[in-house]
Design a protein around this motif. Structure first.
Motif, PDB file in Angstrom:
ATOM      1  N   VAL A 322       3.035   4.172  -2.216  1.00  0.00           N
ATOM      2  CA  VAL A 322       4.364   3.538  -2.137  1.00  0.00           C
ATOM      3  C   VAL A 322       4.206   2.027  -2.313  1.00  0.00           C
ATOM      4  O   VAL A 322       3.371   1.402  -1.657  1.00  0.00           O
ATOM      5  CB  VAL A 322       5.024   3.805  -0.759  1.00  0.00           C
ATOM      6  N   GLN A 323       4.989   1.455  -3.209  1.00  0.00           N
ATOM      7  CA  GLN A 323       5.024  -0.005  -3.360  1.00  0.00           C
ATOM      8  C   GLN A 323       6.425  -0.480  -3.058  1.00  0.00           C
ATOM      9  O   GLN A 323       7.385   0.181  -3.458  1.00  0.00           O
ATOM     10  CB  GLN A 323       4.770  -0.389  -4.803  1.00  0.00           C
ATOM     11  N   VAL A 324       6.543  -1.631  -2.417  1.00  0.00           N
ATOM     12  CA  VAL A 324       7.869  -2.185  -2.152  1.00  0.00           C
ATOM     13  C   VAL A 324       7.999  -3.461  -2.975  1.00  0.00           C
ATOM     14  O   VAL A 324       7.134  -4.344  -2.903  1.00  0.00           O
ATOM     15  CB  VAL A 324       8.059  -2.504  -0.654  1.00  0.00           C
ATOM     16  N   GLU A 325       9.030  -3.543  -3.782  1.00  0.00           N
ATOM     17  CA  GLU A 325       9.182  -4.666  -4.715  1.00  0.00           C
ATOM     18  C   GLU A 325      10.537  -5.332  -4.516  1.00  0.00           C
ATOM     19  O   GLU A 325      11.558  -4.645  -4.394  1.00  0.00           O
ATOM     20  CB  GLU A 325       9.123  -4.168  -6.169  1.00  0.00           C
ATOM     21  N   LEU A 326      10.526  -6.662  -4.561  1.00  0.00           N
ATOM     22  CA  LEU A 326      11.803  -7.385  -4.548  1.00  0.00           C
ATOM     23  C   LEU A 326      12.525  -7.100  -5.863  1.00  0.00           C
ATOM     24  O   LEU A 326      11.932  -7.226  -6.944  1.00  0.00           O
ATOM     25  CB  LEU A 326      11.549  -8.887  -4.438  1.00  0.00           C
ATOM     26  N   ALA A 327      13.785  -6.746  -5.774  1.00  0.00           N
ATOM     27  CA  ALA A 327      14.527  -6.380  -6.987  1.00  0.00           C
ATOM     28  C   ALA A 327      14.582  -7.541  -7.975  1.00  0.00           C
ATOM     29  O   ALA A 327      14.481  -7.343  -9.187  1.00  0.00           O
ATOM     30  CB  ALA A 327      15.933  -5.934  -6.609  1.00  0.00           C
ATOM     31  N   SER A 328      14.706  -8.765  -7.440  1.00  0.00           N
ATOM     32  CA  SER A 328      14.813  -9.928  -8.329  1.00  0.00           C
ATOM     33  C   SER A 328      13.520 -10.162  -9.100  1.00  0.00           C
ATOM     34  O   SER A 328      13.522 -10.795 -10.153  1.00  0.00           O
ATOM     35  CB  SER A 328      15.172 -11.180  -7.517  1.00  0.00           C
ATOM     36  N   GLU A 329      12.405  -9.667  -8.597  1.00  0.00           N
ATOM     37  CA  GLU A 329      11.122  -9.772  -9.300  1.00  0.00           C
ATOM     38  C   GLU A 329      10.908  -8.552 -10.192  1.00  0.00           C
ATOM     39  O   GLU A 329      10.525  -8.666 -11.350  1.00  0.00           O
ATOM     40  CB  GLU A 329       9.975  -9.860  -8.282  1.00  0.00           C
ATOM     41  N   LEU A 330      11.186  -7.399  -9.638  1.00  0.00           N
ATOM     42  CA  LEU A 330      10.917  -6.152 -10.365  1.00  0.00           C
ATOM     43  C   LEU A 330      11.643  -6.120 -11.713  1.00  0.00           C
ATOM     44  O   LEU A 330      11.085  -5.718 -12.731  1.00  0.00           O
ATOM     45  CB  LEU A 330      11.347  -4.960  -9.502  1.00  0.00           C
ATOM     46  N   ARG A 331      12.890  -6.592 -11.701  1.00  0.00           N
ATOM     47  CA  ARG A 331      13.705  -6.463 -12.921  1.00  0.00           C
ATOM     48  C   ARG A 331      13.104  -7.213 -14.096  1.00  0.00           C
ATOM     49  O   ARG A 331      13.348  -6.875 -15.241  1.00  0.00           O
ATOM     50  CB  ARG A 331      15.147  -6.922 -12.647  1.00  0.00           C
ATOM     51  N   TYR A 332      12.324  -8.261 -13.827  1.00  0.00           N
ATOM     52  CA  TYR A 332      11.760  -9.053 -14.923  1.00  0.00           C
ATOM     53  C   TYR A 332      10.257  -8.856 -15.075  1.00  0.00           C
ATOM     54  O   TYR A 332       9.580  -9.661 -15.707  1.00  0.00           O
ATOM     55  CB  TYR A 332      12.044 -10.547 -14.687  1.00  0.00           C
ATOM     56  N   SER A 333       9.696  -7.813 -14.442  1.00  0.00           N
ATOM     57  CA  SER A 333       8.233  -7.755 -14.383  1.00  0.00           C
ATOM     58  C   SER A 333       7.624  -6.756 -15.363  1.00  0.00           C
ATOM     59  O   SER A 333       6.445  -6.454 -15.260  1.00  0.00           O
ATOM     60  CB  SER A 333       7.793  -7.422 -12.953  1.00  0.00           C
ATOM     61  N   ASP A 334       8.418  -6.248 -16.275  1.00  0.00           N
ATOM     62  CA  ASP A 334       7.916  -5.243 -17.209  1.00  0.00           C
ATOM     63  C   ASP A 334       7.172  -4.154 -16.419  1.00  0.00           C
ATOM     64  O   ASP A 334       5.989  -3.891 -16.651  1.00  0.00           O
ATOM     65  CB  ASP A 334       6.991  -5.924 -18.227  1.00  0.00           C
ATOM     66  N   PRO A 335       7.877  -3.524 -15.455  1.00  0.00           N
ATOM     67  CA  PRO A 335       7.182  -2.684 -14.473  1.00  0.00           C
ATOM     68  C   PRO A 335       6.566  -1.411 -15.065  1.00  0.00           C
ATOM     69  O   PRO A 335       7.090  -0.851 -16.030  1.00  0.00           O
ATOM     70  CB  PRO A 335       8.285  -2.314 -13.481  1.00  0.00           C
ATOM     71  N   LEU A 336       5.464  -0.981 -14.461  1.00  0.00           N
ATOM     72  CA  LEU A 336       4.773   0.241 -14.889  1.00  0.00           C
ATOM     73  C   LEU A 336       5.473   1.431 -14.239  1.00  0.00           C
ATOM     74  O   LEU A 336       5.136   1.843 -13.136  1.00  0.00           O
ATOM     75  CB  LEU A 336       3.308   0.186 -14.472  1.00  0.00           C
ATOM     76  N   ILE A 337       6.471   1.899 -14.931  1.00  0.00           N
ATOM     77  CA  ILE A 337       7.316   2.956 -14.365  1.00  0.00           C
ATOM     78  C   ILE A 337       7.502   4.038 -15.414  1.00  0.00           C
ATOM     79  O   ILE A 337       7.673   3.735 -16.594  1.00  0.00           O
ATOM     80  CB  ILE A 337       8.670   2.347 -13.950  1.00  0.00           C
TER      81      ILE A 337
END
Ligand code: F6R
Length: 607
Positions: A322-337
């Motif tokens: 489980v990872q917890v991410e700030l939405a304001s960071e996640l949205r711009y982080s090219d996330p591995l999803i």
């Protein structure tokens, strides 16, 4: 953030609008205004500061006549909180008035274009382009003008519009900002949220993105942006008016802290059936869960900290990373999803702009989305594949309390639910469920067993800074405790992972520096104890939060806060409560506007 209201019916509009705006005050604002139509022309009244000033200016609405109007509370983004920048904004010909919540991203280009076309601007706001566009496109049909305007706007908006040539009609339009229609008898309404509607009607229609409505006293017609009429269901609001009132408490925040035993119970109890956690709202199979390779939790502010607090139980019981991410960071982080990701989105309001954007981004990459939301029908709930509601009832104080604890409670339940479905826990399930069922009672005990909190607030309220320390589950709660303290008391407070002190922070410790040490997790208690001793030997004063009979901590701390003993994995929802109360009483000592802290808004609908 900004709030909007609209009314049309057979009673004088201004008092209804002012009453609606008062109900939206909790969202945060710095100026306000109303526009009322008397059948021929539109009158506008605006003020800076509180709604009380608008009531004074309009003599509680009695000096503004007309049965149709719109109102607004503005939380300044583009331009200072002045009367000129306050809404409603009028078109140059005076035929239209517009209120807006959201941000028009291409307003500078539009402003230039409209200036070239001869329109003059009275404010610095992004909103003013909207009213001029509506005027420009109006050829006798407001619907047509609104559709053409929407076509030009980029960004987010909930709009309320009136037109002097359309007596008795109000128009509402939405894109990525909340807007709800209230269905009355011989009168109709719109508002940014249901709190402004429930004293008039419990029947509401949730407008969705790309929809707009034309309301008169006896009809509501809803259209999509091609002008096609659409039919939407009416939803009945179940909570009562008192739920959004102070009920004898000095502040909403204190009332909401005290409501936590009931709110957590309402969230947990209906979901325990036959000794198991049952989420009727989740139609997931064991196969679906087996396909999950990672869980990402995303949210903002306290909801993010709820994710941090819930992560421990979720990871420990399900054995899924489980990872917890700030939405304001996640949205711009090219996330591995990917398709094997379960995205858990947490939001009290369900309208937080960054949270919505992060959710859309992850959904587009294939993640399955599960939302934990308090406000029924909110945007997050409409986007999510699955929604689990926290039954906290309306939360009015800007600083969340029962919103947070019910979010953490849902994460605990999800941890047990997923782990059980995957066969990763067995007989111990019964104990976990008993622990969950005891949480409301233990929250009440945590409230009752700390009568010294107001005295501690007197002792610590003048401190230059407050540091919260803890490890593991205690650290997650420390983060939320420090946020509560800083946002309502304006006292500089930070949370540190206790094990990190030696890596820099301990340099801040000096004589009489207050340290709030969270010691509710026996598995790492000894380690935190060493940190307490270290800061004390450098002159710090320690206010420790622990179990009543925890002799080791009792003997070293200067002051004590207590919680009843419970399994540390599920202690977070209890442990935060004395810290909420401490923040409340420190803010009270500092004479702060507790329910509406400066610069903050309840629902952050812009980025
Ligand atoms: C702090 C607080 C905020 C919210 C955050 C997210 O007390 O209330 O930090 O938690 O703005 O809001 P929601 O949960 O509505 O998405």
């Amino acid at each position: 953030m900004c709030g909007i209201v609209g009314f049309t019916g057979k009673q004088s509009a201004a008092p209804v609008l002012l009453d609606g705006l008062k109900k939206l005050e909790y969202r945060g604002y710095d100026s306000a205004g109303i526009s009322v139509m008397d059948g021929k022309k539109i009158a506008v009244s605006k003020v800076t500061g509180r709604i009380a000033n608008l009531c004074e200016k309009t003599q509680d609405g009695t000096n503004v006549s007309g049965f149709t109007g719109i109102g607004h509370t503005r939380w300044a983004t583009h331009g200072a909180p002045t009367e000129e920048n306050a809404h409603p904004h009028l078109s140059n010909d005076g035929r239209f008035a517009v209120v807006h919540n959201g941000i028009i991203e291409n307003y500078l280009i539009l402003r230039e274009e409209l200036k070239q076309a001869g329109y003059h601007f009275d404010s610095e706001t992004d909103t003013e382009v909207i009213v001029h566009l509506v005027e420009m496109y109006y050829r006798g049909d407001v619907k047509e003008a609104l559709m053409r305007t929407a076509n030009r706007l980029q960004g987010s908006y909930a709009l309320g519009v009136i037109c002097s040539e359309q007596p008795g009609k109000i128009y509402a339009m939405r894109e990525a900002s909340p807007l709800i229609l209230g269905v009355g008898v011989g009168e109709n309404f719109f508002a940014s949220d249901v709190t402004a509607l429930v004293s008039h009607t419990r029947n509401v229609i949730y407008l969705e993105d790309g929809e707009f409505a034309e309301l008169s006293g006896d009809s509501i017609r809803i259209f999509d942006l091609s002008g096609q009429q659409i039919h939407k269901k009416i939803t009945r609001i179940m909570w009562d008016v008192q739920a959004a009132e102070k009920g004898g408490y000095e502040h909403f925040m204190l009332k909401e802290i005290m409501e936590q035993p009931a709110a957590v119970k309402a969230t947990i109890a209906p979901r325990i059936k036959g000794g198991k956690i049952c989420f009727d709202e989740l139609s997931v199979t064991q196969e679906d869960l087996k396909g999950i390779s990672q869980i990402i939790i995303t949210a903002c502010g306290s909801a993010y900290y709820a994710g941090c607090a819930g992560k421990y139980a979720l990871e420990r019981l399900t054995r899924i990373p489980v990872q917890v991410e700030l939405a304001s960071e996640l949205r711009y982080s090219d996330p591995l999803i990917d398709e094997q990701t379960l995205l858990i989105v947490i939001s009290q309001s369900g309208e937080t702009a960054d949270t919505i954007a992060a959710m859309r981004e992850c959904k587009a990459r294939g993640a399955k989305t599960l939302a934990i939301v308090n406000v029924v029908g909110s945007t997050v709930s409409t986007i999510a594949d699955y929604t689990v509601y926290t039954w906290a009832g309306p939360e009015i104080a800007v600083a969340t309390t029962k919103g947070y604890t019910t979010q953490v409670a849902v994460l605990y339940m999800l941890a047990i639910y997923v782990a059980e479905k995957l066969g990763r826990i067995g007989e111990e399930t019964a104990d976990y469920i008993k622990t969950l069922q005891a949480l409301p009672r233990r929250i009440q005990q945590a409230i009752d067993m700390n009568p010294s909190i107001p005295a501690f607030a007197k002792k610590y309220h003048k401190s230059k800074a407050l540091f919260f320390i803890g490890r593991n589950t205690d650290y997650a709660t420390a983060l939320e405790g420090a946020l509560k303290m800083k946002e309502i008391s304006y006292l500089h407070s930070e949370a540190y992972a206790a094990g990190e002190l030696k890596h820099g922070t301990i340099a801040l410790i000096e004589e009489h520096q207050p340290i709030i040490a969270l010691c509710c997790n026996p598995s790492i208690m000894e380690k935190t104890l060493s940190n307490i001793v270290e800061v004390k030997s450098r002159g710090a004063e320690v206010l420790a939060l622990t179990f009543r009979n925890n002799q080791k901590i009792l003997s070293v701390a200067d002051d004590l806060l207590f919680i009843p003993e419970t399994d540390a994995l599920f202690a977070g929802v209890i442990e935060i409560v004395p810290l909420q109360l401490l923040a409340y009483y420190v803010a009270k000592e500092n004479n702060c506007d507790i329910d509406k802290p400066k610069n903050l808004a309840k629902s952050v609908t812009v980025e």
